[in-house]
Enzyme design. Structure first.
Site, PDB file in Angstrom:
ATOM      1  N   GLY B 147       6.292  12.262 -40.278  1.00 42.95           N
ATOM      2  CA  GLY B 147       5.226  13.225 -40.069  1.00 42.95           C
ATOM      3  C   GLY B 147       5.778  14.545 -39.542  1.00 42.95           C
ATOM      4  N   CYS B 148       4.965  15.587 -39.618  1.00 43.68           N
ATOM      5  CA  CYS B 148       5.427  16.924 -39.220  1.00 43.68           C
ATOM      6  C   CYS B 148       5.670  16.986 -37.717  1.00 43.68           C
ATOM      7  CB  CYS B 148       4.428  17.986 -39.671  1.00 43.68           C
ATOM      8  SG  CYS B 148       2.715  17.666 -39.189  1.00 43.68           S
ATOM      9  N   TYR B 149       4.693  16.554 -36.913  1.00 37.09           N
ATOM     10  CA  TYR B 149       4.890  16.580 -35.459  1.00 37.09           C
ATOM     11  C   TYR B 149       6.058  15.683 -35.041  1.00 37.09           C
ATOM     12  CZ  TYR B 149       0.341  18.962 -34.787  1.00 37.09           C
ATOM     13  OH  TYR B 149      -0.705  19.847 -34.799  1.00 37.09           O
ATOM     14  N   THR B 151       8.714  14.876 -36.563  1.00 35.14           N
ATOM     15  CA  THR B 151       9.992  15.495 -36.898  1.00 35.14           C
ATOM     16  C   THR B 151      10.396  16.521 -35.833  1.00 35.14           C
ATOM     17  OG1 THR B 151       9.660  15.154 -39.264  1.00 35.14           O
ATOM     18  CG2 THR B 151      11.207  16.875 -38.632  1.00 35.14           C
ATOM     19  N   ALA B 152       9.453  17.406 -35.495  1.00 34.27           N
ATOM     20  CA  ALA B 152       9.768  18.444 -34.499  1.00 34.27           C
ATOM     21  C   ALA B 152      10.094  17.828 -33.144  1.00 34.27           C
ATOM     22  CB  ALA B 152       8.594  19.411 -34.376  1.00 34.27           C
TER      23      ALA B 152
END
Lengths: 344, 344, 344, 344
Positions: B147-149, B151-152
């Site tokens: 997911g995007c979050y 990953t960060a």
């Protein structure tokens, strides 16, 4: 009432005018500028054409003596020199800069990198967090109007800290602000192309609002732990959202937090407790003196997430300054400030 | 290589095309859609006129059999049904939905409110966090693209957790995202007038990326404390900034954090450690597969503030998916992804 | 090929790098700066970290002699002084400033308020409107790369003027641009708070692109009427939309305009004729060298409305410059420029 | 005064409340909704919490009979059916939809694709362009409040057309609007990611405001040429800028245009003539009932460029509606509308 504004050309000063103009108890607004006196104000700011066409005046003792209250919307370091000259028997002063907010001279000098104001003036100044210091504000001659971030943070956390509902250790505060908080002087940090479509972070653990928040927590909630505090810039003109994280005391539930906040604020016109998380956002208060607060308690972690939003230029500056003026002059607290947010 | 994309009409799917189009090892891109087959793709998306004019194809086994790899950019709940049908001896699958990310069926069902995918497929799926799981990814047939979050958050925190430099208890993660993360389906939460000039918060402590982050922390850093996680929407199209807060272990300094990160990432092309706090912002990585990381340790509180930024649609979705494809096919990791960020 | 960029720190220069970096025929990019030589470029621009870490070089004849082509992305008034020194037998120059665009010295001085460049250089310079002047460009040593507004305006109007389909008298051109067109120097006109949520108009009938447009209309379509030209700033980083209004010749229909445009442009890779009015917008070309054109004829008034969009920094500057370089060196016209627009 | 608002949940309705709430002559505001009656209004719109907590009422004759004036902020096609039922001896109606603006039934049906309202009601309706039709408005029972674009266009062009200073043939009007003009219903045209960082054009020569503008030009300036009219969407919430182009009559100068405008408007509180081109922009009027106008005459072409700006939701809708109410009830024209623009 005769009102003066020094520093009317900044964003805070302009916002003072926006509210003072419709304030029922104000007879005249006098605008002062150190550098641009003589200039018709609406020549500089065309949005004031046909509204405030009078010229800016020079900052002179005689002119100031005749006023009832002066707002100083000057940079930090300037107010501390200016105010000792204008504060007289008659004139009350509300300072929107940071100069008189920090009582401890060492702290001021450390965080502001400026010389502290003269002690007697610093001593008599009253911290203008309206909902928490009204009795002192009513008697004050000189108000240190709170910073934008401290206002958002303190209004949401003070009741919970004061009533020992959240833990004062390990407070984490993650704040987000629109670009107007950085003032109107053009630089790379407010160039449209470099702020638009961008989130940045600045002054990590170094923001001068940290000692102000800690001092107020000590003063109103009797806690004394250092906070972790981050400030972010988001691409919008106005608005602050402060998201704070704290351990809750054992057994404490979300409804305990809500009760505490309702108890404290239900009688205060500008503080609103928002139940629905999808309705807490900066646009809900835009252009007005409201502060909205929402709380969430996570049972998995035993931690509370506490969110508050304000318009940084209103409740975080000009609006609260006028609220304080109202208190100082025995007027209704919300006089001149009853407006519906410009939601979209 | 013959590549297929199912769900090319979403923001993630379009972003896959943007990179696959210039990928030197790809011969053909085949676009599939359940609902709009037959439509010339550039009729729907005029920005692809004269570039990708071919029609969308029906999702049919025969067509899929001939491909080397298929990206499924379908909603959660759809991928889990679709993938068992297309995963064959020949075809590898990279799934951009959340369906195969959560190994524990109960967790998936609790956070996603959907039925978990069939066990054998869930079992063989490999979590595609490229910089942390490359060896498994190289051997995988089915990738659960992160997911995007997550990953960060994971890219910035895993090295520090893994090396015991920060405390895994009491992790607070405050994430901010552009609006594209919410997809292209119009609703009140992405109406321009209601998201522009506004910050909001959503799914407080309820986001389905929470179990994904916790699972990966356990998998790669062997920690097992629940996290506090908040997600905010800010008015911009792309970009995620995750600001994380953790106690540092006794005696640990800022340079210890930096060393740890440099050790881990200096050989990785897409992770950049940024010294200067004023240079960590989402625009620095816009449109590309980079993840930038900055750290700050506050001696007053003994706490670290750790900031990471990605483009949510690239490193947080399509870019990492292609990075994983490169790993799976023995190509250079950065093939097709070497682009300069579109900074302004 | 060895390529040099002078003025790499501006928005145009940065955009050159973004494309040159992936250009298959370029071996090395040399960056020059008059003021900041020695500085690692990625120290100034962190988005280039791990990509372009080399230092900026001083502008010195020896270094420049070894190059094949130099892009001068310098302010007007600077290029005219610099180019005579760097243009040698070997080196070709593509100038992105306005200095060599206006052939008539008087016109240049009137509209630019600067001294005209030395005549021999002005004389040999070739106007780099790629789709209209390719044969001259191929033979050129010095290219005057077109301005952003002229590119958008000319590409849409020249075919219709050339074929006498619209009336060259009474041309009205209403152009709208993102803020990046004004450069990266901070001032009140690009302060976020004063440009965001705002449309303004500037240089009404005084823009220095007016003589450039009129000269090119005369050169390529043999018309010679003065145009009415307005430029507006809209709150976005990139993009120009030019909306032009012209009388159509008697009996001319919308499909006549379409035929004319298709005839001229169907073989040109970067010009796209868009049928559906709802699909002509600046985001359709963002980050790329495309120019999209849409036309409408109103039977009530006998007037055509002609719309064109470009990315002002790409087709309006760096992209067209590279397209011209490709033409000058006998490469495929679209080499290094084949990218999918970053639509959202 | 007892005031009713039907359709309070739209952007226009909300804006009516924002001004009515502080209007000194209004005793009560009654909110009506066909679909959501019974719902506390501030449950739906949290920005009204602690301000307007009353429930929405059903639209019932008895409730409406007791009111002095009703604002109908309903979609076109709805007002025409609703108003015949609520317009009684006592109640005056101000309609913010387009239904009663077009006197010619054929024109209405052609441009709106809806059935024209009943003739007697259409006949008695008065076009509410406050500065041009005040005498009729004062006597009216039913006001057709002007559209947002027509207001911006007509206020700037009518004086110049009426006095034969500009040529009524070949009028070109290029209008730009913020996204709120399209209403609050989510769709692809107002999705944040697809409108942000984008300019688009819509309804080219097909906008239903065209017949309204032409009718008013005929009514107030006695001209009868068809106009060319384009509407663009720019990424901001509020504001319209109309840029109009016209031939000036022989020998006419810029100062003739200025004199004409000053003569007409100097006594009107909401119309401001702006000398400095750099000070005409939509933010100068944001949130208020002002219309600012600037003119430029180009001697090269003999053409005038005339620019006007309004807030589309205020002077273009709710503000002008209240201005009309003031006129109808013999109040000061600016009552409840004297506000300083929220410039930033």
């Amino acid at each position: 009432m005769q009102v003066g504004v020094i520093g009317a050309t900044g964003y805070g000063g302009l916002e003072l005018l926006r509210f003072l103009y419709n304030h029922s108890e104000i007879e005249n607004i006098h605008l002062f500028s150190s550098s641009e006196n003589g200039v018709a104000f609406s020549n500089k700011y065309a949005h004031l054409r046909k509204i405030i066409d009078q010229p800016l005046q020079q900052i002179e003792p005689e002119a100031l003596q005749k006023l009832d209250v002066v707002f100083t919307s000057t940079p930090s370091g300037v107010s501390s020199k200016l105010i000792p000259e204008i504060l007289t028997e008659r004139v009350k002063v509300i300072d929107l800069s940071g100069d008189f907010r920090i009582k401890n001279a060492e702290d001021y000098e450390k965080w502001y990198k400026l010389a502290t104001p003269p002690q007697p003036f610093l001593h008599q100044s009253v911290y203008g967090l309206s909902e928490w210091n009204a009795e002192e504000i009513k008697k004050a001659k000189l108000i240190a109007n709170p910073g934008c971030y401290p206002t958002a943070v303190l209004l949401s956390l003070l009741p919970l800290l004061h009533d020992h509902i959240i833990d004062s250790e390990n407070l984490i505060i993650d704040a987000k602000s629109g670009i107007s908080g950085a003032g109107n002087k053009p630089n790379a940090n407010n160039h449209f192309c470099e702020t638009n479509e961008n989130i940045s972070i600045y002054k990590i653990n170094k923001h001068q609002h940290i000692p102000e928040i800690e001092q107020a927590m000590s003063m109103f909630a009797f806690t004394d732990h250092p906070i972790t505090f981050s400030t972010h810039l988001v691409p919008m003109n106005r608005g602050i959202m402060a998201t704070s994280y704290a351990k809750v005391q054992n057994g404490v539930t979300e409804s305990d937090l809500l009760s505490c906040l309702h108890n404290k604020y239900d009688q205060h016109p500008f503080i609103r407790i928002i139940d629905d998380a999808s309705k807490i956002s900066t646009s809900q208060v835009r252009g007005t003196n409201y502060c909205d607060i929402h709380v969430n308690v996570d049972e998995r972690t035993g931690r509370a997430t506490i969110i508050s939003v304000i318009d940084n230029l209103v409740k975080g500056a000009a609006g609260q300054a006028i609220q304080n003026m109202n208190l100082m002059f025995g007027l209704e607290e919300s006089c001149g400030l009853k407006q519906i947010p410009i939601w979209i």
